[in-house]
Design a protein around this motif. Structure first.
Motif, PDB file in Angstrom:
ATOM      1  N   GLY A  60      28.037 -11.918  74.546  1.00 37.71           N
ATOM      2  CA  GLY A  60      28.647 -10.700  74.028  1.00 37.71           C
ATOM      3  C   GLY A  60      28.084  -9.418  74.587  1.00 37.71           C
ATOM      4  O   GLY A  60      28.530  -8.330  74.219  1.00 37.71           O
ATOM      5  N   CYS A  61      27.096  -9.521  75.479  1.00 35.81           N
ATOM      6  CA  CYS A  61      26.459  -8.326  76.044  1.00 35.81           C
ATOM      7  C   CYS A  61      26.921  -8.146  77.490  1.00 35.81           C
ATOM      8  O   CYS A  61      26.911  -9.094  78.286  1.00 35.81           O
ATOM      9  CB  CYS A  61      24.942  -8.459  75.975  1.00 35.81           C
ATOM     10  N   LYS A  62      27.305  -6.934  77.840  1.00 31.24           N
ATOM     11  CA  LYS A  62      27.840  -6.622  79.161  1.00 31.24           C
ATOM     12  C   LYS A  62      26.788  -5.912  80.001  1.00 31.24           C
ATOM     13  O   LYS A  62      26.214  -4.907  79.576  1.00 31.24           O
ATOM     14  CB  LYS A  62      29.091  -5.755  79.004  1.00 31.24           C
ATOM     15  N   GLY A  63      26.526  -6.409  81.180  1.00 32.35           N
ATOM     16  CA  GLY A  63      25.500  -5.839  82.040  1.00 32.35           C
ATOM     17  C   GLY A  63      25.903  -4.537  82.688  1.00 32.35           C
ATOM     18  O   GLY A  63      27.088  -4.191  82.770  1.00 32.35           O
ATOM     19  N   ASN A  64      24.904  -3.779  83.139  1.00 33.40           N
ATOM     20  CA  ASN A  64      25.108  -2.483  83.794  1.00 33.40           C
ATOM     21  C   ASN A  64      25.850  -1.494  82.891  1.00 33.40           C
ATOM     22  O   ASN A  64      26.629  -0.668  83.367  1.00 33.40           O
ATOM     23  CB  ASN A  64      25.857  -2.644  85.130  1.00 33.40           C
ATOM     24  N   CYS A  65      25.589  -1.608  81.603  1.00 34.02           N
ATOM     25  CA  CYS A  65      26.257  -0.748  80.624  1.00 34.02           C
ATOM     26  C   CYS A  65      25.229  -0.129  79.678  1.00 34.02           C
ATOM     27  O   CYS A  65      24.131  -0.647  79.487  1.00 34.02           O
ATOM     28  CB  CYS A  65      27.274  -1.538  79.808  1.00 34.02           C
ATOM     29  N   ILE A  66      25.634   1.002  79.092  1.00 31.11           N
ATOM     30  CA  ILE A  66      24.823   1.697  78.095  1.00 31.11           C
ATOM     31  C   ILE A  66      25.597   1.687  76.776  1.00 31.11           C
ATOM     32  O   ILE A  66      26.706   2.226  76.695  1.00 31.11           O
ATOM     33  CB  ILE A  66      24.519   3.140  78.531  1.00 31.11           C
ATOM     34  N   TYR A  67      25.029   1.052  75.775  1.00 23.76           N
ATOM     35  CA  TYR A  67      25.621   1.007  74.438  1.00 23.76           C
ATOM     36  C   TYR A  67      25.024   2.174  73.642  1.00 23.76           C
ATOM     37  O   TYR A  67      23.806   2.248  73.464  1.00 23.76           O
ATOM     38  CB  TYR A  67      25.288  -0.317  73.759  1.00 23.76           C
ATOM     39  N   PHE A  68      25.875   3.069  73.162  1.00 29.51           N
ATOM     40  CA  PHE A  68      25.365   4.281  72.527  1.00 29.51           C
ATOM     41  C   PHE A  68      26.001   4.513  71.162  1.00 29.51           C
ATOM     42  O   PHE A  68      27.127   4.082  70.896  1.00 29.51           O
ATOM     43  CB  PHE A  68      25.594   5.510  73.418  1.00 29.51           C
ATOM     44  N   THR A  69      25.250   5.179  70.298  1.00 28.74           N
ATOM     45  CA  THR A  69      25.742   5.530  68.974  1.00 28.74           C
ATOM     46  C   THR A  69      25.682   7.042  68.777  1.00 28.74           C
ATOM     47  O   THR A  69      25.204   7.784  69.631  1.00 28.74           O
ATOM     48  CB  THR A  69      24.934   4.842  67.864  1.00 28.74           C
ATOM     49  N   ASP A  70      26.144   7.465  67.632  1.00 28.00           N
ATOM     50  CA  ASP A  70      26.337   8.880  67.307  1.00 28.00           C
ATOM     51  C   ASP A  70      25.041   9.463  66.731  1.00 28.00           C
ATOM     52  O   ASP A  70      24.734   9.271  65.565  1.00 28.00           O
ATOM     53  CB  ASP A  70      27.475   8.975  66.287  1.00 28.00           C
ATOM     54  N   ASP A  71      24.272  10.171  67.557  1.00 23.76           N
ATOM     55  CA  ASP A  71      23.023  10.766  67.065  1.00 23.76           C
ATOM     56  C   ASP A  71      22.864  12.215  67.522  1.00 23.76           C
ATOM     57  O   ASP A  71      21.753  12.724  67.608  1.00 23.76           O
ATOM     58  CB  ASP A  71      21.815   9.943  67.512  1.00 23.76           C
ATOM     59  N   TYR A  72      23.988  12.877  67.766  1.00 24.27           N
ATOM     60  CA  TYR A  72      23.922  14.255  68.273  1.00 24.27           C
ATOM     61  C   TYR A  72      23.698  15.276  67.163  1.00 24.27           C
ATOM     62  O   TYR A  72      22.845  16.159  67.268  1.00 24.27           O
ATOM     63  CB  TYR A  72      25.202  14.594  69.029  1.00 24.27           C
ATOM     64  N   SER A  73      24.468  15.145  66.087  1.00 25.33           N
ATOM     65  CA  SER A  73      24.439  16.172  65.047  1.00 25.33           C
ATOM     66  C   SER A  73      23.241  16.016  64.132  1.00 25.33           C
ATOM     67  O   SER A  73      22.840  14.907  63.788  1.00 25.33           O
ATOM     68  CB  SER A  73      25.723  16.114  64.212  1.00 25.33           C
ATOM     69  N   GLU A  74      22.646  17.145  63.740  1.00 23.48           N
ATOM     70  CA  GLU A  74      21.497  17.150  62.830  1.00 23.48           C
ATOM     71  C   GLU A  74      21.904  17.482  61.390  1.00 23.48           C
ATOM     72  O   GLU A  74      21.047  17.621  60.534  1.00 23.48           O
ATOM     73  CB  GLU A  74      20.457  18.165  63.319  1.00 23.48           C
ATOM     74  N   TRP A  75      23.193  17.614  61.137  1.00 18.28           N
ATOM     75  CA  TRP A  75      23.605  18.030  59.802  1.00 18.28           C
ATOM     76  C   TRP A  75      24.450  16.942  59.145  1.00 18.28           C
ATOM     77  O   TRP A  75      25.001  16.074  59.805  1.00 18.28           O
ATOM     78  CB  TRP A  75      24.380  19.347  59.856  1.00 18.28           C
ATOM     79  N   ASN A  76      24.543  16.982  57.848  1.00 20.29           N
ATOM     80  CA  ASN A  76      25.302  16.018  57.068  1.00 20.29           C
ATOM     81  C   ASN A  76      26.789  16.348  57.195  1.00 20.29           C
ATOM     82  O   ASN A  76      27.296  17.271  56.563  1.00 20.29           O
ATOM     83  CB  ASN A  76      24.862  16.085  55.598  1.00 20.29           C
ATOM     84  N   TYR A  77      27.494  15.560  58.025  1.00 28.82           N
ATOM     85  CA  TYR A  77      28.901  15.859  58.319  1.00 28.82           C
ATOM     86  C   TYR A  77      29.851  14.917  57.578  1.00 28.82           C
ATOM     87  O   TYR A  77      30.970  14.696  58.028  1.00 28.82           O
ATOM     88  CB  TYR A  77      29.159  15.759  59.819  1.00 28.82           C
ATOM     89  N   ASN A  78      29.431  14.332  56.471  1.00 27.85           N
ATOM     90  CA  ASN A  78      30.240  13.335  55.790  1.00 27.85           C
ATOM     91  C   ASN A  78      31.653  13.854  55.524  1.00 27.85           C
ATOM     92  O   ASN A  78      31.847  14.905  54.918  1.00 27.85           O
ATOM     93  CB  ASN A  78      29.576  12.942  54.464  1.00 27.85           C
ATOM     94  N   GLY A  79      32.660  13.106  56.006  1.00 30.83           N
ATOM     95  CA  GLY A  79      34.053  13.477  55.805  1.00 30.83           C
ATOM     96  C   GLY A  79      34.594  14.458  56.818  1.00 30.83           C
ATOM     97  O   GLY A  79      35.762  14.865  56.721  1.00 30.83           O
ATOM     98  N   ALA A  80      33.784  14.869  57.808  1.00 31.41           N
ATOM     99  CA  ALA A  80      34.253  15.826  58.806  1.00 31.41           C
ATOM    100  C   ALA A  80      35.342  15.202  59.673  1.00 31.41           C
ATOM    101  O   ALA A  80      35.493  13.983  59.747  1.00 31.41           O
ATOM    102  CB  ALA A  80      33.088  16.297  59.682  1.00 31.41           C
ATOM    103  N   ASN A  81      36.079  16.059  60.372  1.00 25.83           N
ATOM    104  CA  ASN A  81      37.169  15.591  61.213  1.00 25.83           C
ATOM    105  C   ASN A  81      36.630  14.784  62.397  1.00 25.83           C
ATOM    106  O   ASN A  81      35.475  14.914  62.793  1.00 25.83           O
ATOM    107  CB  ASN A  81      37.972  16.776  61.740  1.00 25.83           C
TER     108      ASN A  81
ATOM    109  N   ARG B 146      31.686   9.389  58.830  1.00 24.51           N
ATOM    110  CA  ARG B 146      30.900   9.068  57.651  1.00 24.51           C
ATOM    111  C   ARG B 146      29.430   9.242  57.970  1.00 24.51           C
ATOM    112  O   ARG B 146      28.970   8.946  59.066  1.00 24.51           O
ATOM    113  CB  ARG B 146      31.169   7.632  57.195  1.00 24.51           C
ATOM    114  N   TRP B 147      28.681   9.725  56.993  1.00 25.67           N
ATOM    115  CA  TRP B 147      27.262  10.011  57.181  1.00 25.67           C
ATOM    116  C   TRP B 147      26.453   9.148  56.230  1.00 25.67           C
ATOM    117  O   TRP B 147      26.860   8.983  55.077  1.00 25.67           O
ATOM    118  CB  TRP B 147      27.016  11.498  56.904  1.00 25.67           C
ATOM    119  N   PRO B 148      25.326   8.581  56.632  1.00 26.61           N
ATOM    120  CA  PRO B 148      24.738   8.615  57.969  1.00 26.61           C
ATOM    121  C   PRO B 148      25.569   7.814  58.975  1.00 26.61           C
ATOM    122  O   PRO B 148      26.298   6.903  58.574  1.00 26.61           O
ATOM    123  CB  PRO B 148      23.369   7.962  57.778  1.00 26.61           C
TER     124      PRO B 148
END
Length: 411
Positions: free
Chosen positions: A337-358, A388-390
């Protein structure tokens, strides 16, 4: 005429040898489930297993029962969702890192908890009120419970939600807290000041690594030391084993461009991963909304002769996992299930609680060879209305240490 074989009669030493050849948690669990003889031949805690492919911990679904303590984890290896009961991760809590299979959890109190979701083991780190720049904590001062002092001597206050949401960027460990016989260190990146703070297992307070201020883009534990990177690619190597931290620097030519930097251990080397994003600021009903999307990653290998960062166009079949987790790499062909030469990334840019934001969470797979961003095939976006936050976070499933929880019942 074939002679029937009773597999339960295999010699225990042979069964033990076979069990030690298994490298995937799921295979090991199934091995122990065959029969009593096989179970007795394989230790309950598989200490020989290598680091496992990360699971993606999901936010609460939009329609999830508010009273439910279950959290969903997606396994990339089989595209299945595992439900774990985690009352410690309620809506009032925030995750600020995962490292060695442990989550770091903040709440609207000074408490900093660490939790292994699989074993349910839980420990405490020194509280928020013990950081050197926190001069006072008074729960009776509603709305300004914390008093802080800047390096310039300016004094300001923060409320409990602000401290939970934005004081700490990320926490990582030098080794797994599961091993009760060994000490470990934790390092925290502070969001607003750029400071690095550390503590040792059993400490009552955090201490600053004074010479490493502004090396706050990312931090990993590499070759016995904590290595932290600045916005421009300079590395601070921090030795926290003595009575006071010792910091040395790897001065590379300045890296210009990009929105975020990550340090990733790869083979026996160190990579710098630069993330490029499109960011928009919108005002909707007098509320600031930040929309962002990752467009590109660039990868560089540290070359000691210089030193300098050398651009890379492929990863020799490896995959990188970055985000709010401790950055990690895997040889992809060893993990289904893992693909080589790839970067798996998640959402860690925002420092504020954006729960429910667009918008939707900024996560996916970046193919370094063709330069394209692909969606995570297993991510159930239909269950979420807005962000959804976190946000989702990678966590490496790990068992170990002293626990009475049966691993087989959790996966």
């Amino acid at each position: 005429m074939s002679i029937p074989v009773d597999w339960s009669d295999l010699p225990p030493e042979l069964l033990e040898m076979i069990a030690k050849k298994l490298n995937i948690h799921k295979d090991y669990v199934r091995f122990r489930a065959v029969c009593l003889a096989w179970r007795n031949a394989a230790p309950k805690i598989p200490r020989h297993l290598p680091c496992q492919l990360p699971w993606l911990m999901l936010p609460r679904r939009t329609n999830q029962d508010p009273q439910s303590n279950h959290r969903s984890f997606i396994s990339l290896s089989d595209d299945k969702i595992h439900l774990l009961n985690l009352p410690e991760d309620s809506d009032s809590h925030r995750r600020c890192g995962s490292s060695h299979g442990w989550l770091v959890i903040l709440e609207e109190t000074p408490s900093i908890s660490i939790l292994n979701p699989l074993t349910q083991s839980k420990h405490q780190l020194p509280p928020l009120s013990s950081f050197p720049n926190v001069t006072k904590f008074d729960p009776c001062e509603i709305g300004r419970e914390y008093t802080l002092k800047t390096s310039d001597g300016d004094v300001y206050t923060c409320n409990s939600k602000e401290m939970r949401d934005s004081f700490i960027k990320k926490v990582i460990f030098s080794s797994s807290p599961s091993n009760e016989d060994l000490d470990y260190y934790a390092v925290a990146i502070l969001n607003q000041t750029g400071d690095l703070a550390y503590c040792k297992k059993g400490d009552q307070c955090w201490k600053f690594i004074d010479d490493a201020n502004s090396f706050c883009e990312d931090v990993i534990f590499h070759k016995g030391y904590f290595s932290a990177v600045s916005k421009y690619g300079t590395i601070a190597v921090c030795d926290v084993n003595g009575s006071s931290p010792v910091v040395s620097f790897i001065e590379t030519p300045r890296q210009i461009g990009g929105d975020m930097q990550y340090l990733v251990p790869w083979k026996d080397e160190l990579l710098l991963v630069t993330r490029y994003m499109e960011v928009e600021f919108n005002m909707d009903q007098n509320k600031l909304d930040i929309l962002y999307k990752t467009t590109e990653f660039r990868v560089y290998k540290l070359v000691s002769n210089g030193p300098k960062w050398e651009s890379m166009s492929e990863l020799d079949g490896w995959a990188l996992f970055v985000g709010e987790n401790c950055s990690i790499s895997f040889r992809a062909y060893e993990y289904p299930g893992c693909k080589g030469n790839c970067i798996y990334f998640t959402d860690d840019y925002s420092e504020w609680n954006y729960n429910g934001a667009n918008g939707s969470h900024d996560l996916g797979i970046y193919d370094l060879e063709n330069g394209c961003v692909e969606p995570l095939p297993c991510y159930p976006e239909k269950f979420y209305n807005g962000r959804r936050w976190p946000p989702p976070i990678w966590i490496t499933p790990r068992v170990g240490g002293s626990t009475s929880v049966d691993y087989e019942k959790n996966v």
